[in-house]
Design an enzyme around this catalytic site. Structure first.
Site, PDB file in Angstrom:
ATOM      1  N   VAL A  46       0.857  -1.190   0.000  1.00 24.65           N
ATOM      2  CA  VAL A  46       0.000   0.000   0.000  1.00 24.65           C
ATOM      3  C   VAL A  46       0.891   1.237   0.000  1.00 24.65           C
ATOM      4  CG1 VAL A  46      -1.690   1.342   1.321  1.00 24.65           C
ATOM      5  CG2 VAL A  46      -1.915  -1.140   1.186  1.00 24.65           C
ATOM      6  N   ALA A  65       4.439   4.145   3.033  1.00 22.84           N
ATOM      7  CA  ALA A  65       3.957   2.899   2.426  1.00 22.84           C
ATOM      8  C   ALA A  65       4.098   1.768   3.429  1.00 22.84           C
ATOM      9  CB  ALA A  65       4.766   2.574   1.173  1.00 22.84           C
ATOM     10  N   LYS A  66       3.504   0.634   3.126  1.00 24.29           N
ATOM     11  CA  LYS A  66       3.713  -0.571   3.928  1.00 24.29           C
ATOM     12  C   LYS A  66       3.371  -1.769   3.068  1.00 24.29           C
ATOM     13  CE  LYS A  66       4.819  -1.448   8.283  1.00 24.29           C
ATOM     14  NZ  LYS A  66       5.585  -0.512   9.126  1.00 24.29           N
ATOM     15  N   GLY A  67       3.969  -2.899   3.389  1.00 26.46           N
ATOM     16  CA  GLY A  67       3.649  -4.126   2.675  1.00 26.46           C
ATOM     17  C   GLY A  67       3.530  -5.270   3.654  1.00 26.46           C
TER      18      GLY A  67
END
Ligand code: GLU
Length: 432
Positions: free
Chosen positions: A78, A123-125
């Site tokens: 994201v 962001a992050k994943g």
């Protein structure tokens, strides 16, 4: 992540945090956003655009298991907001890492990088999986497949992942290799790499060390004598163990630490050096001899001066907020406190150093590593630590001044400073 490790019972219970029944993490983070945005008089029309993500990707991650079977995991990246620079944020491997959690954590990264004044967005994943039940080969294969599936939105000047819960320098090395095999040698594509592949000396310790720099700045401002203080740390992974080591080296008493198996407690102070050796060879803390055993829940409710939640999110919630006795909370984990609990604790006068400030040493260290990679130059660890300390103290002082001047909590101050910077950048770029 050691091979042949089975899933401990405690971990299974963590799959869906109890608090999630109160409110999803994205809704919770946005509650913090709304309160802070009101403080800086954000224009009504900006709320939606600043809260929602720019791009969300969900991919299928098939993995051939060691016994010849096929498992399919769900992976996410994201990208929340890129007004101030390339998207930046970690990748976590955990059963609770669904889209809502990853989205919440991506938005926290936006406010965190802005608060620290880093030239990044947020962001992050994550992959919804339990790596403790997987072999190193399976984790490598999953990592490579995931990286290639999201590689079209990554880039050293577009989106730069890093370690998070259950990922480490080795996972970053696999990500860097998978990306480089398609696009050519690109060390700056991820941060938190091993030193041999362009990692920065000091980055591994940066999150835990950053928490301690912030605690020292807070103690100075609030006139707390850390020499007489007691500290309890929930979590003994990268962040918790480095925080414990740094506190111990300064002669500050750590009375409790925990991992998924449970917590160890000694009112006179734990022998952190011995515990680091014990945990370093993947042995559960619950098996340590010579100290009292308590549960993770009991650790959170200990009668201590400083509590450092350094494990998963939502551990301080409506169910236990009343029972928390620490006067200072340093949020080393991301989103450890739900909005309901935050209110209960603030009303009691507990001083909470919010995640986006307390654990910002990690991404600040990542910024140093990324800038070094781009310039093909490396700092010594002493310089890394000096710059990190300056950045942490400066951000803490800015939040503390805002909070004192406006009569609001440190969390509201931290969010407000971050939101104002992102809104300004978005306005100047002209996309809102
Ligand atoms: N995962 C860490 C965090 O939540 C570090 C992120 C990064 O370095 O990009 O802040």
């Amino acid at each position: 992540m050691a091979e042949d490790q089975t899933v401990p019972e405690a971990r299974k219970e963590q799959v869906v945090p109890e608090a999630r029944k109160e409110q999803g993490p994205f809704e919770a983070v946005n509650q913090f956003f709304d309160e802070a945005a009101d403080l800086v008089h954000l224009k009504d029309e900006f709320y939606d655009v600043l809260k929602t993500s720019y791009r969300e990707i969900a991919v299928q991650v098939p993995v051939r298991t060691d016994d010849g079977g096929l498992r399919v995991f769900k992976g996410y990246r994201v990208q929340h907001n890129g007004a101030r620079g390339p998207y930046k944020g970690g990748i976590r491997y955990h059963p609770s890492a669904d889209l809502d959690e990853v989205r919440a954590l991506a938005s926290l990264m936006t406010w965190k990088t802005a608060l620290m004044d880093l030239p990044f967005g947020g962001a992050k994943g994550g992959i919804e999986c339990d790596p403790t039940g997987m072999s190193a080969r399976e984790i490598e294969s999953m990592t490579r497949r995931f990286t290639l599936s999201i590689s079209h939105v990554l880039g050293e000047r577009r989106d730069i992942p890093a370690p998070d819960v259950n990922t480490n320098a080795q996972v970053m090395a696999w990500m860097m290799d998978a990306y480089s095999s398609r696009y050519g040698y690109t060390p700056a594509i991820v941060t938190g790499k091993p030193l041999d592949l362009g990692g920065a000396p000091g980055r591994e310790a940066a999150t835990g060390r950053g928490c301690v720099y912030v605690l020292e700045a807070a103690a100075k401002r609030w006139d707390v004598n850390l020499g007489e203080a007691t500290v309890a740390i929930q979590g003994f992974g990268n962040v918790g163990s480095w925080a414990a080591r740094e506190l111990h080296e300064r002669g500050i008493k750590v009375v409790a630490v925990s991992d998924v198996s449970g917590a160890v407690y000694n009112a006179k102070g734990l022998d952190i050096t011995a515990l680091l050796g014990w945990a370093g060879s993947y042995r559960p803390l619950h098996d340590v001899e010579g100290c009292d055993k308590i549960t993770n829940e009991e650790l959170l409710e200990l009668d201590c001066d400083v509590l450092i939640p350094a494990a998963l999110g939502e551990v301080i919630n409506r169910g236990n907020a009343d029972a928390i006795r620490a006067g200072i909370i340093i949020e080393a984990a991301n989103h450890p406190t739900t909005p309901d609990a935050d209110k209960v604790l603030s009303d009691k006068g507990v001083r909470i150093v919010a995640d986006i400030l307390a654990n910002a040493g990690g991404v600040t260290g990542s910024y140093f590593e990324w800038a070094m990679n781009i310039q093909q130059f490396r700092w010594k660890e002493t310089q890394f630590n000096t710059e990190l300390q300056d950045a942490m103290v400066k951000a803490f002082d800015a939040c503390a001044s805002f909070s004192e001047k406006r009569g609001v909590s440190l969390r509201q101050a931290a969010f407000a400073i971050g939101i104002e910077r992102v809104a300004r950048a978005a306005r100047l770029r002209g996309y809102v």
